[in-house]
Design an enzyme around this catalytic site. Structure first.
Site, PDB file in Angstrom:
ATOM      1  N   PRO A 189      -0.887   2.004  -2.698  1.00 53.82           N
ATOM      2  CA  PRO A 189      -1.151   2.084  -1.041  1.00 53.82           C
ATOM      3  C   PRO A 189       0.062   3.085  -0.202  1.00 53.82           C
ATOM      4  CG  PRO A 189      -1.304  -0.140  -1.734  1.00 53.82           C
ATOM      5  CD  PRO A 189      -0.594   0.443  -3.028  1.00 53.82           C
ATOM      6  N   GLU A 190      -0.258   3.813   0.213  1.00 46.06           N
ATOM      7  CA  GLU A 190       0.795   4.697   0.720  1.00 46.06           C
ATOM      8  C   GLU A 190       1.016   4.362   2.141  1.00 46.06           C
ATOM      9  OE1 GLU A 190      -0.229   8.899  -0.428  1.00 46.06           O
ATOM     10  OE2 GLU A 190      -0.991   8.133  -2.185  1.00 46.06           O
TER      11      GLU A 190
END
Length: 276
Positions: A2-3
């Site tokens: 996840p960014e």
């Protein structure tokens, strides 16, 4: 992994689901998830605590409890789900926060790489992983001139430089590829060789790509879902990442995949030519 857009979507989902809930019990099924303090202390100190606010810094979630800050990093595949306490427990569930209202917040992680740290109230920004972060990718905090000056200090390729979170935070593999595509910059172009026009384009592209991805709720490539169980929608807007062999939307040249700093990297060989 996840960014920033995905972590922001998790934050906003949790804000709707768990603010104001008080902990009755904490169950830790995989102790390695808890970085500090000791697991028994972590569990006992959170009993009676209420979640007052959800914040984010870079890719770190910050739970604001009554008397503590809790930092959570999702790493590769961590996620949160809210359940009734009577619901069956998934085998990948590792930490459970049971609330006094009969619901519970569960942390699930297939790879078990995620970490949680409990800190004194209002000290999250002093956490070792957070103090090293660059500015958030918004025009208010991330400004062009300091970015331009910093790039001149590095001869390394632009992609790994953007991935290390020091010049600007929140970019991971997906959004670096997308920002470089939008700015028409080769991922291996040395940072100190970028022209003023290229730096300006890159700066604007970073802000634009991340803002659009946040608005879309992030990108779902494999398993990512936010705390509401919703997939992201930005994958339909991707121009380079994961599109190997597809025609470039600007010029029609097939997108190629290579490795840059050990990371799978997608770009257009015609629009993103390297120059010396």
């Amino acid at each position: 992994m996840p960014e920033l857009p995905e972590v922001e979507a998790v934050r906003t989902g949790l804000e709707l689901l768990v603010i104001g809930k008080q902990v009755e019990e904490v169950v830790v099924l995989w102790p390695s998830i808890i970085e500090s303090p000791e697991v028994d202390v972590f569990k006992s100190e959170l009993v009676g605590q209420t979640i007052e606010e959800m914040r984010r810094r870079g890719k770190f979630l910050i739970f604001k409890w009554t008397n503590y800050d809790m930092i959570s990093h999702l790493r590769m595949e961590g996620k949160y789900e809210v359940h009734q306490q009577t619901d069956a427990i998934d085998k990948h569930t590792h930490v459970i926060f049971k609330f006094t209202d009969g619901t519970e917040l569960r942390y699930l992680d297939v790879r078990k790489f995620g970490r949680m740290t409990l800190l004194p109230k209002d000290t999250a920004l002093n956490y070792k992983g957070i103090t090293k972060l660059g500015p958030e990718p918004t025009p208010e905090t991330f400004t062009l001139e300091p970015f331009k000056t910093s790039l001149k200090k590095y001869h390394k390729a632009i992609k790994p430089l953007l991935l290390d979170q020091k010049l600007v935070t929140g970019l991971g593999n997906i959004y670096v590829d997308e920002a470089l595509f939008e700015a028409q910059i080769h991922p291996e172009q040395p940072a100190d060789s970028l022209t003023t026009k290229e730096v300006t384009r890159l700066y604007q592209s970073i802000i634009d790509v991340l803002a659009r991805a946040v608005e879309a709720g992030g990108t779902t490539i494999r398993s990512y879902k936010n705390a509401l169980g919703e997939a992201g929608k930005f994958q339909v807007s991707l121009n380079a990442y994961g599109l190997t062999g597809e025609p470039c939307k600007r010029c029609g040249t097939p997108i190629v995949k290579t490795k840059v700093a050990q990371r799978g990297t997608h770009f257009c060989p015609n629009c993103q030519k390297i120059h010396r």
